[in-house]
Design a protein around this motif. Structure first.
Motif, PDB file in Angstrom:
ATOM      1  N   VAL A 134       0.822  -1.212   0.000  1.00  0.00           N
ATOM      2  CA  VAL A 134       0.000   0.000   0.000  1.00  0.00           C
ATOM      3  C   VAL A 134       0.855   1.262   0.000  1.00  0.00           C
ATOM      4  CG1 VAL A 134      -1.721   1.285   1.330  1.00  0.00           C
ATOM      5  CG2 VAL A 134      -1.957  -1.168   1.052  1.00  0.00           C
ATOM      6  N   ASP A 146       1.058   3.208  -3.102  1.00  0.00           N
ATOM      7  CA  ASP A 146       0.034   4.205  -3.422  1.00  0.00           C
ATOM      8  C   ASP A 146       0.573   5.605  -3.161  1.00  0.00           C
ATOM      9  OD1 ASP A 146      -1.550   2.030  -3.925  1.00  0.00           O
ATOM     10  OD2 ASP A 146      -2.864   2.300  -2.196  1.00  0.00           O
ATOM     11  N   ARG A 153       0.879   8.730  -5.798  1.00  0.00           N
ATOM     12  CA  ARG A 153       0.302  10.051  -5.565  1.00  0.00           C
ATOM     13  C   ARG A 153       1.320  11.165  -5.752  1.00  0.00           C
ATOM     14  NH1 ARG A 153      -2.512   8.606   0.180  1.00  0.00           N
ATOM     15  NH2 ARG A 153      -3.916   6.958  -0.597  1.00  0.00           N
ATOM     16  N   ALA A 164       0.576   5.112   3.126  1.00  0.00           N
ATOM     17  CA  ALA A 164       0.559   5.794   1.828  1.00  0.00           C
ATOM     18  C   ALA A 164       0.835   7.279   1.998  1.00  0.00           C
ATOM     19  CB  ALA A 164      -0.777   5.571   1.141  1.00  0.00           C
TER      20      ALA A 164
END
Length: 330
Positions: free
Chosen positions: A255, A258, A262, A298
């Motif tokens: 995760v 992620d 971004r 994240a």
């Protein structure tokens, strides 16, 4: 949330961090030590990784704790630095007991920085040992240090339009647990502020004075430069003091990508070896659940990427000019 006042990975109880920066050229390594051991996981998304001891982190495999994770420059040559980390830990009696010896478990990942200065200079065992000697519970330095010393970003349209990358760290504390990250950003793509989507660093325009916006340029039909596989790569560690199993640590590592997505665009390309490790020291009395921990992982990862380029300083070496984010207008 004010991104400028986030903490660092050493806010996670049980971890120490240290850098070695080579004075001969911009390269180096960064170590995160877990002297009491930490449950670990890993997730590799880039197509051109350089790693060590990642298979043993699978939840199906026997060893359940590691004692350090190394991030290093120097491409595959830089994996030698892990030997120095092992030697430092062994001298202190840290490792898995195997008969008469203790074997320290030190996973590692590399980024490619060999085009910045003399490629024959790269981190070795002495560099890894020196990073351990420098390790402490203080917030690690950011920018042009350690594994981020030779890092660059925004190379998708050629190295002549690239900018200086670096290493950054951040942490968040919620519900009695802390999640921190440290990331060496050497991305092919651009870096964005994850809160606003604003470009911060990356490929520059033809005049070199502004950011090109690689995503929009590609969509307009501008073709990327001819790229060599593995000549980039963002590597990092996300960590928590919450107690986790190996399977949960692996999920946390997954995760955390992620956060890369971004803050980096494009990411996980054929020319990047993007790799994220996860560590869990178990110092917190309980876990608030994987949903919250994954959200924090994240976020901390994205903030660490942002801080890596904001802390970076410009570099001019052998005719190569690499301006920093602070020098270029979006």
């Amino acid at each position: 949330m004010d991104n400028e006042f986030m903490g660092s990975i050493t806010d996670v109880a049980g971890l120490l961090a240290g850098h070695f920066t080579d004075p001969r050229r911009p390269t180096g390594c960064t170590v995160v030590l877990a002297p009491e051991g930490a449950v670990a996981g890993v997730d590799v998304r880039g197509a051109a990784p350089g790693t060590r001891e990642t298979d043993l982190l699978s939840p199906a495999n026997t060893v359940d704790r590691v004692h350090a994770v190394l991030l290093t420059g120097g491409s595959a040559f830089g994996l030698d630095a892990a030997g120095g980390v092992m030697r430092w830990l062994e001298a202190r009696g840290i490792g898995v007991p195997v008969g008469p010896v203790r074997v320290p478990i030190v996973p590692a990942a590399v980024l490619f920085d060999l085009l910045v200065g003399d490629a024959s200079v790269r981190p070795d065992a002495a560099a890894g040992h020196a990073a351990c000697e420098a390790a402490s519970a203080a917030a690690p330095a950011e920018g042009n240090v350690g594994a981020g010393a030779g890092a660059t970003v925004g190379k998708i349209f050629g190295g002549a339009y690239a900018m200086k990358g670096g290493i950054g760290s951040a942490s968040l504390s919620v519900a009695g647990v802390t999640v921190g990250a440290i990331v060496a950003c050497n991305a092919l793509g651009d870096v964005l502020d994850p809160d606003t989507g604003r470009l911060v660093a990356g490929a520059r325009t033809e005049d070199g004075l502004r950011l090109r916006d690689s995503r929009r340029a590609l969509l307009r039909g501008e073709l990327p430069a001819a790229l060599l596989a593995g000549t980039n790569t963002t590597i990092g560690i996300v960590a928590t003091d919450a107690p986790l199993t190996k399977a949960q640590a692996q999920r946390l590592a997954a995760v955390s990508h992620d956060g890369l997505a971004r803050s980096i665009n494009p990411v996980h390309t054929p020319s990047d070896g993007d790799t994220m490790f996860a560590l869990a020291t178990g110092r917190a009395p309980r876990s608030p659940g994987m949903m919250l921990l994954c959200a924090l992982a994240a976020e901390a990862t994205a903030l660490a990427v942002l801080r890596a380029v904001r802390a970076a300083e410009s570099l001019t070496l052998d005719g190569l000019r690499l301006p920093a984010a602070r020098d270029i207008a979006a």
